[in-house]
Design an enzyme around this catalytic site. Structure first.
Site, PDB file in Angstrom:
ATOM      1  N   ARG A 155       2.204  22.435  22.447  1.00 53.88           N
ATOM      2  CA  ARG A 155       3.514  23.259  22.716  1.00 53.88           C
ATOM      3  C   ARG A 155       3.258  24.853  22.317  1.00 53.88           C
ATOM      4  NH1 ARG A 155       8.072  19.627  20.348  1.00 53.88           N
ATOM      5  NH2 ARG A 155       8.507  18.369  21.922  1.00 53.88           N
ATOM      6  N   CYS A 199      13.781  18.554  20.805  1.00 55.87           N
ATOM      7  CA  CYS A 199      15.370  18.224  21.068  1.00 55.87           C
ATOM      8  C   CYS A 199      16.024  19.266  20.142  1.00 55.87           C
ATOM      9  CB  CYS A 199      15.473  17.006  20.769  1.00 55.87           C
ATOM     10  SG  CYS A 199      14.830  16.102  19.240  1.00 55.87           S
ATOM     11  N   GLN A 238      20.989  15.584  12.906  1.00 55.85           N
ATOM     12  CA  GLN A 238      20.256  15.038  13.905  1.00 55.85           C
ATOM     13  C   GLN A 238      20.540  13.500  14.146  1.00 55.85           C
ATOM     14  OE1 GLN A 238      16.812  18.082  13.333  1.00 55.85           O
ATOM     15  NE2 GLN A 238      16.171  16.344  14.647  1.00 55.85           N
ATOM     16  N   GLU A 267       9.606  18.740  11.534  1.00 56.87           N
ATOM     17  CA  GLU A 267      10.741  19.236  12.397  1.00 56.87           C
ATOM     18  C   GLU A 267      11.148  20.898  12.285  1.00 56.87           C
ATOM     19  OE1 GLU A 267      11.621  17.261  14.473  1.00 56.87           O
ATOM     20  OE2 GLU A 267      13.604  17.747  15.401  1.00 56.87           O
ATOM     21  N   HIS A 327      22.494  16.047  18.889  1.00 58.25           N
ATOM     22  CA  HIS A 327      22.218  16.597  17.649  1.00 58.25           C
ATOM     23  C   HIS A 327      23.214  17.888  17.398  1.00 58.25           C
ATOM     24  CE1 HIS A 327      18.511  14.531  17.371  1.00 58.25           C
ATOM     25  NE2 HIS A 327      17.746  15.449  17.806  1.00 58.25           N
ATOM     26  N   ASN A 369      20.345  14.764  22.785  1.00 59.69           N
ATOM     27  CA  ASN A 369      19.051  14.904  22.392  1.00 59.69           C
ATOM     28  C   ASN A 369      18.071  14.160  23.269  1.00 59.69           C
ATOM     29  OD1 ASN A 369      20.432  12.936  20.462  1.00 59.69           O
ATOM     30  ND2 ASN A 369      18.312  12.236  20.141  1.00 59.69           N
TER      31      ASN A 369
HETATM   32  N1  NAP Z   1      13.563  10.534  21.199  1.00 61.32           N
HETATM   33  C1  NAP Z   1      13.591  11.635  21.386  1.00 61.32           C
HETATM   34  O1  NAP Z   1      15.008  12.142  21.185  1.00 61.32           O
HETATM   35  C2  NAP Z   1      12.896  12.743  21.507  1.00 61.32           C
HETATM   36  C3  NAP Z   1      13.275  13.980  21.675  1.00 61.32           C
HETATM   37  C4  NAP Z   1      12.378  14.889  22.036  1.00 61.32           C
HETATM   38  C5  NAP Z   1      10.878  14.756  21.747  1.00 61.32           C
HETATM   39  N2  NAP Z   1      10.527  13.499  21.899  1.00 61.32           N
HETATM   40  C6  NAP Z   1       9.065  13.080  21.932  1.00 61.32           C
HETATM   41  O2  NAP Z   1       8.933  12.239  23.056  1.00 61.32           O
HETATM   42  C7  NAP Z   1       7.760  11.542  22.988  1.00 61.32           C
HETATM   43  C8  NAP Z   1       8.259  10.020  22.905  1.00 61.32           C
HETATM   44  O3  NAP Z   1       9.137   9.590  21.943  1.00 61.32           O
HETATM   45  P1  NAP Z   1       9.982   8.170  22.165  1.00 61.32           P
HETATM   46  O4  NAP Z   1      11.002   8.588  21.249  1.00 61.32           O
HETATM   47  O5  NAP Z   1      10.346   7.848  23.509  1.00 61.32           O
HETATM   48  O6  NAP Z   1       8.709   7.281  21.527  1.00 61.32           O
HETATM   49  P2  NAP Z   1       8.717   5.735  21.812  1.00 61.32           P
HETATM   50  O7  NAP Z   1      10.133   5.012  21.843  1.00 61.32           O
HETATM   51  O8  NAP Z   1       7.991   5.144  20.475  1.00 61.32           O
HETATM   52  O9  NAP Z   1       7.902   5.462  22.977  1.00 61.32           O
HETATM   53  C9  NAP Z   1       6.482   5.998  22.954  1.00 61.32           C
HETATM   54  C10 NAP Z   1       5.786   5.357  24.587  1.00 61.32           C
HETATM   55  O10 NAP Z   1       4.415   5.711  24.418  1.00 61.32           O
HETATM   56  C11 NAP Z   1       3.589   4.544  24.767  1.00 61.32           C
HETATM   57  N3  NAP Z   1       2.563   4.472  24.030  1.00 61.32           N
HETATM   58  C12 NAP Z   1       2.498   4.469  22.345  1.00 61.32           C
HETATM   59  N4  NAP Z   1       1.133   4.332  22.167  1.00 61.32           N
HETATM   60  C13 NAP Z   1       0.219   4.399  23.312  1.00 61.32           C
HETATM   61  C14 NAP Z   1      -1.033   4.631  23.488  1.00 61.32           C
HETATM   62  N5  NAP Z   1      -1.942   4.526  22.442  1.00 61.32           N
HETATM   63  N6  NAP Z   1      -1.347   4.820  24.683  1.00 61.32           N
HETATM   64  C15 NAP Z   1      -0.622   4.852  25.588  1.00 61.32           C
HETATM   65  N7  NAP Z   1       0.699   4.852  25.489  1.00 61.32           N
HETATM   66  C16 NAP Z   1       1.327   4.791  24.206  1.00 61.32           C
HETATM   67  C17 NAP Z   1       4.701   3.292  24.429  1.00 61.32           C
HETATM   68  O11 NAP Z   1       4.131   2.225  25.143  1.00 61.32           O
HETATM   69  P3  NAP Z   1       4.460   0.948  24.542  1.00 61.32           P
HETATM   70  O12 NAP Z   1       5.753   0.442  24.959  1.00 61.32           O
HETATM   71  O13 NAP Z   1       3.306  -0.156  25.375  1.00 61.32           O
HETATM   72  O14 NAP Z   1       3.900   0.673  22.965  1.00 61.32           O
HETATM   73  C18 NAP Z   1       5.963   4.089  25.063  1.00 61.32           C
HETATM   74  O15 NAP Z   1       6.237   3.910  26.246  1.00 61.32           O
HETATM   75  C19 NAP Z   1       7.299  11.923  21.363  1.00 61.32           C
HETATM   76  O16 NAP Z   1       6.393  12.734  21.459  1.00 61.32           O
HETATM   77  C20 NAP Z   1       8.538  12.349  20.529  1.00 61.32           C
HETATM   78  O17 NAP Z   1       8.155  13.231  19.579  1.00 61.32           O
HETATM   79  C21 NAP Z   1      11.476  12.270  21.645  1.00 61.32           C
END
Ligand code: NAP
Length: 344
Positions: A111, A150, A176, A202, A242, A322
């Site tokens: 980023r 977020c 958050q 964060e 948030h 968020n």
């Molecule tokens: N949650 C929020 O509000 C939020 C806000 C802003 C930014 N983010 C960012 O968005 C990203 C995703 O967050 P999330 O909350 O959605 O995470 P999450 O629920 O843990 O989902 C992660 C995803 O990545 C896949 N993955 C994990 N390890 C992998 C690997 N080695 N190779 C390929 N795919 C892999 C997982 O697949 P499997 O199901 O197969 O494990 C799943 O589809 C992060 O970078 C986070 O910092 C999140």
């Protein structure tokens, strides 16, 4: 004709929101879903523990999830939305861009790179043309745009609305929601009846990303805004939304009434996912609240309230959803900006 798009990290919390927003989208058609090797080869219904409101869209449910590898994604996919863990994104996202894919990514890796546009379209849409510099420097046919964290997205639009008064310093304290950490992020035993005054890395994201977003792009280089930003981040037991307390010192005198006018009249855009009004300003002193106000503008608006004078300048509260405005919706909006600006 709709642009064929793929979702990297499609089974995760943000990936599911992306599918929810992309499935009915008139300009985009979901054509590829990727996740980790343990999900590859399964149908989306088998691989994803679906946790957003409503059923999995039927055509998505029966799509086979592939590994997150450029060779596994069809060549006729023109745009990728990435919601991979940042450690995985750092490894694989550049390989996709090198292979010619244009990417709107939500992951925090890269980023702050000088040649990577970090964009909130209503705040700094012109930074998208940093992609020309990126392509020259990296020799990519593809390209990578990022949306911010977020909690950064929640307060930066309000600062952009006040920028004409000259931003000097900003203090922000966040409250958050747990969905920001992903489904497995914070255990119920940790967060129920509790607040956690620490979210790893964060504070640094709020302090640095905000200055990049509010910076100037002269067509060749991006200079960061000189405003001082100090952040303190807390996790609380809300599900989505948030809430942030903000104190702003400005060069020119700024009354709460003028600040409210500047925020309420700050323009939205005419992209498909833009809310009609970007910043809703509440007069009630106890608003905005996560449960009541996170879905304003279908989750794409920012809410502000409690504007008042304080011994540290103007003080107010703001709020955004968020996983929609702060994550999946932000990536989709950047995808729409890429489309509008001829990058697809
Ligand atoms: N949650 C929020 O509000 C939020 C806000 C802003 C930014 N983010 C960012 O968005 C990203 C995703 O967050 P999330 O909350 O959605 O995470 P999450 O629920 O843990 O989902 C992660 C995803 O990545 C896949 N993955 C994990 N390890 C992998 C690997 N080695 N190779 C390929 N795919 C892999 C997982 O697949 P499997 O199901 O197969 O494990 C799943 O589809 C992060 O970078 C986070 O910092 C999140």
């Amino acid at each position: 004709m709709a642009v064929r798009v793929g979702v990297l990290g499609a089974t995760g919390a943000v990936g599911q929101r992306l599918i929810q927003l992309l499935d009915p989208h008139p300009d985009f058609e979901i054509a590829a879903l990727t996740a980790s090797d343990s999900s590859a080869g399964k149908t989306y219904r088998q691989a994803a523990k679906w946790r957003v409101e409503g059923p999995i869209p039927e055509d998505v449910a029966e799509t086979t999830v592939t590994a997150t590898d450029p060779d596994e994604v069809p060549d006729d996919v023109d745009l990728l939305f990435s919601s991979l863990p940042s450690s995985v994104g750092a490894e694989v996202e550049p390989a996709f861009c090198e292979a010619g894919y244009v990417m709107s990514s939500n992951s925090s890796n890269a980023r702050m790179d000088d040649d990577v546009p970090l964009v909130i379209p209503e705040v700094n849409a012109d930074h998208i043309d940093l992609l020309e510099v990126q392509r020259d420097e990296r020799g990519w046919d593809g390209a990578m745009v990022k949306n911010p964290n977020c909690s950064t997205i929640t307060f930066v639009p309000t600062l952009a609305a006040l920028a004409e008064y000259g931003l000097e310093s900003v203090h922000v304290a966040t409250l958050q929601a747990v969905s920001g950490a992903g489904y497995d992020g914070v255990s119920s035993m940790e967060i129920i009846d509790n607040a956690i005054p620490y979210i790893g890395s964060e504070e640094d994201k709020l302090e640095t990303e905000s200055r990049k977003l509010l910076g100037e792009f002269d067509g060749a280089e991006l200079s960061h805004n000189g405003v001082e930003v100090a952040a303190s981040c807390n996790r609380i037991p809300t599900i989505d939304g948030h809430l942030e307390n903000v104190w702003v010192e400005t060069e020119e005198e700024l009354s709460p009434e003028d600040a409210a006018d500047a925020m309420a009249s700050y323009p939205s855009l005419e992209l498909r996912s833009s809310p009609d009004q970007l910043i809703h300003v509440f007069e009630e002193p106890d608003r905005p609240q996560p449960r009541l106000d996170r879905s304003l503008g279908d989750g794409m608006a920012v809410a502000a309230g409690g504007l008042r004078e304080s011994s540290f300048g103007l003080q107010y509260n703001c709020l955004a959803h968020n996983t929609i405005r702060g994550a999946a919706g932000a990536s989709v909006l950047n995808g729409e900006l890429l489309l509008e600006n001829g990058y697809l």
